[in-house]
Design an enzyme around this catalytic site. Sequence first.
Site, PDB file in Angstrom:
ATOM      1  N   ARG A  35       1.740  -6.937 -22.510  1.00  0.00           N
ATOM      2  CA  ARG A  35       0.863  -6.662 -20.981  1.00  0.00           C
ATOM      3  C   ARG A  35       1.373  -4.996 -20.800  1.00  0.00           C
ATOM      4  O   ARG A  35       0.521  -4.542 -20.261  1.00  0.00           O
ATOM      5  CB  ARG A  35       1.633  -7.766 -20.107  1.00  0.00           C
ATOM      6  CG  ARG A  35       1.116  -8.903 -20.230  1.00  0.00           C
ATOM      7  CD  ARG A  35       1.004  -9.724 -19.062  1.00  0.00           C
ATOM      8  NE  ARG A  35      -0.068 -10.994 -19.051  1.00  0.00           N
ATOM      9  CZ  ARG A  35       0.237 -12.142 -18.570  1.00  0.00           C
ATOM     10  NH1 ARG A  35       1.459 -12.352 -17.907  1.00  0.00           N
ATOM     11  NH2 ARG A  35      -0.756 -12.986 -18.826  1.00  0.00           N
ATOM     12  N   LYS A 209      -4.900 -29.795 -18.435  1.00  0.00           N
ATOM     13  CA  LYS A 209      -5.496 -30.444 -17.030  1.00  0.00           C
ATOM     14  C   LYS A 209      -6.965 -30.177 -16.906  1.00  0.00           C
ATOM     15  O   LYS A 209      -7.669 -29.155 -16.856  1.00  0.00           O
ATOM     16  CB  LYS A 209      -4.887 -29.562 -16.041  1.00  0.00           C
ATOM     17  CG  LYS A 209      -3.512 -30.180 -15.632  1.00  0.00           C
ATOM     18  CD  LYS A 209      -3.269 -29.757 -14.189  1.00  0.00           C
ATOM     19  CE  LYS A 209      -1.779 -29.593 -13.839  1.00  0.00           C
ATOM     20  NZ  LYS A 209      -1.509 -28.621 -12.828  1.00  0.00           N
ATOM     21  N   GLY A 365      -3.426 -18.418 -21.864  1.00  0.00           N
ATOM     22  CA  GLY A 365      -2.147 -17.970 -22.263  1.00  0.00           C
ATOM     23  C   GLY A 365      -1.585 -18.708 -23.802  1.00  0.00           C
ATOM     24  O   GLY A 365      -1.105 -18.450 -24.381  1.00  0.00           O
ATOM     25  N   GLY A 388      -6.600 -17.723 -16.102  1.00  0.00           N
ATOM     26  CA  GLY A 388      -7.512 -18.153 -15.103  1.00  0.00           C
ATOM     27  C   GLY A 388      -8.600 -17.273 -14.806  1.00  0.00           C
ATOM     28  O   GLY A 388      -9.734 -17.761 -14.645  1.00  0.00           O
TER      29      GLY A 388
HETATM   30  P1  ADP Z   1      -4.697 -22.294 -22.142  1.00  0.00           P
HETATM   31  O1  ADP Z   1      -3.389 -21.692 -21.742  1.00  0.00           O
HETATM   32  O2  ADP Z   1      -4.884 -21.588 -23.673  1.00  0.00           O
HETATM   33  O3  ADP Z   1      -5.680 -22.445 -21.252  1.00  0.00           O
HETATM   34  P2  ADP Z   1      -3.828 -24.884 -21.143  1.00  0.00           P
HETATM   35  O4  ADP Z   1      -2.829 -24.196 -20.379  1.00  0.00           O
HETATM   36  O5  ADP Z   1      -4.836 -25.469 -20.505  1.00  0.00           O
HETATM   37  O6  ADP Z   1      -4.274 -23.922 -22.324  1.00  0.00           O
HETATM   38  O7  ADP Z   1      -3.266 -26.182 -21.974  1.00  0.00           O
HETATM   39  C1  ADP Z   1      -2.207 -26.006 -23.054  1.00  0.00           C
HETATM   40  C2  ADP Z   1      -1.145 -27.176 -23.020  1.00  0.00           C
HETATM   41  O8  ADP Z   1      -1.916 -28.172 -23.293  1.00  0.00           O
HETATM   42  C3  ADP Z   1      -0.052 -27.005 -23.678  1.00  0.00           C
HETATM   43  O9  ADP Z   1       1.135 -27.098 -23.094  1.00  0.00           O
HETATM   44  C4  ADP Z   1      -0.443 -28.202 -24.908  1.00  0.00           C
HETATM   45  O10 ADP Z   1       0.955 -28.727 -25.396  1.00  0.00           O
HETATM   46  C5  ADP Z   1      -1.062 -28.942 -24.150  1.00  0.00           C
HETATM   47  N1  ADP Z   1      -1.788 -30.075 -25.039  1.00  0.00           N
HETATM   48  C6  ADP Z   1      -2.908 -29.945 -25.573  1.00  0.00           C
HETATM   49  N2  ADP Z   1      -3.336 -31.235 -25.948  1.00  0.00           N
HETATM   50  C7  ADP Z   1      -2.353 -31.909 -25.890  1.00  0.00           C
HETATM   51  C8  ADP Z   1      -2.145 -33.245 -26.218  1.00  0.00           C
HETATM   52  N3  ADP Z   1      -2.896 -34.220 -26.949  1.00  0.00           N
HETATM   53  N4  ADP Z   1      -1.150 -34.096 -25.808  1.00  0.00           N
HETATM   54  C9  ADP Z   1      -0.125 -33.443 -24.876  1.00  0.00           C
HETATM   55  N5  ADP Z   1      -0.322 -32.067 -24.821  1.00  0.00           N
HETATM   56  C10 ADP Z   1      -1.428 -31.431 -25.201  1.00  0.00           C
HETATM   57 MG    MG Z   2      -1.769 -22.476 -20.194  1.00  0.00          MG
END
Ligand code: ADP
Ligand code: MG
Length: 407
Positions: A35, A209, A365, A388
């Site tokens: 960053r 989520k 992230g 976000g």
């Molecule tokens: P990003 O940061 O790329 O937007 P998110 O924060 O939405 O992604 O989601 C990432 C999280 O989702 C990670 O902690 C990952 O371990 C969890 N995750 C994804 N699929 C599963 C699953 N089937 N069971 C448990 N955790 C999961």
């Molecule tokens: Mg995330």
Amino acid sequence: MIKSIRDLDLDNKAVLLRADLNVPIKNGVITDNTRISKVLPTINYLRSRGAKVIILSHLGRPDGQPDQISLECPLLGRENLSLAPIARELKGILLGPHCVEFVEDCIGQKASEAVASMRSGDILLLENLRFHKGETQNDEAFARELAKLGEIYVNDAFACSHRAHASLVKLPRLLPAAVGFLLLEEIKQIDSILDAEQKPMMAIVGGAKISTKIDLLNKLAGSVDYLFIGGILANCFLKCRGANIGASLCYSDKLDVALNILQIAEDNSCQIILPMDAIVSVNGMGTRYAPRSLADISARDLICDIGPDSIAKINQIMENCTTVLWNGPLGVCDDLSLSVGTAAVAHKIALLTSKGKIKSLVGGGDSMEIINKLKVQEEYTHLSTGGGAFLKYIENRSLVALEGLES
Ligand code: ADP
Ligand code: MG
């Protein structure tokens, strides 16, 4: 058109540069300085044009409570959130004779004295904005205190620009304002990929989520040709379709949201693809993992990742697409050796992009962390620095901090 720093007269001006220097720090040591390096082109440009560069940033979530620079925060159970280590890092990576000073507050007398002693080309890093409650409360009076320190405002914090915080939303209204190179590049790249309407387009969305991704999924279901849903998100959709997910996590209160997204997709000829198999933690023990078709998942199994048939399906669709947008891991990603599905998809997107077959756009992230760990980051068309903010920009093609910055 958004106003660029190239449009400003910067000579000898005190420029308040809002950057996102929210780097990971462990035991006082910066573990990833990406960053900081991303904002260097803007810092160097400002210096080369004779500006005095006053950098504003937040770090973590201190909830309006200041930390002492030299003290650890064991009682708070978290790292010290002072920006002092970031000032040291900046000094180390900036070339040239100019100095980088640091002040233990971002407003007030100490800050204004430090600004008064700056010469053209100097850099001053102010302490964590969020040590004042006014920052996250988008407080006008706090923004006015910040504005007293500079003559021009520049936003180069794309990853924060979806937040209605004082340094991002109120401050640019008080001074002549423009955006820096990192922010310009993010918008240019995302716009050019989405505007080109290079079809067929595939979106792959995973993660945890569903509540944080509803707007994105609504938007994509109404605009892309193929939408693969993985991660914990997928469990909701699988349940809606009557599939078996064993004991896997599922936001059961969001089934109507999932149904609505399925309907939007149907109305807009978007093909939704859900995992057809999975890697499960057998009996949810976290000790044995096995591939399973959905029909074979037992009541106590936990879905941890997509399985080989799902990977093959994604690959086959991607082969026929020209654009791929990806956000969110398709399975648990804390341990790379277990992130087989996510890694396979990351590699495939990298390969197709490097062959010139697709344009690829990724944000988030956790997705980014995997891409970096796999060392395929150079292959992608654009990796956003936003999580976000990336989602919000795709949904609305604007961000709250950019409103009013048009020239
Ligand atoms: P990003 O940061 O790329 O937007 P998110 O924060 O939405 O992604 O989601 C990432 C999280 O989702 C990670 O902690 C990952 O371990 C969890 N995750 C994804 N699929 C599963 C699953 N089937 N069971 C448990 N955790 C999961
Ligand atoms: Mg995330």
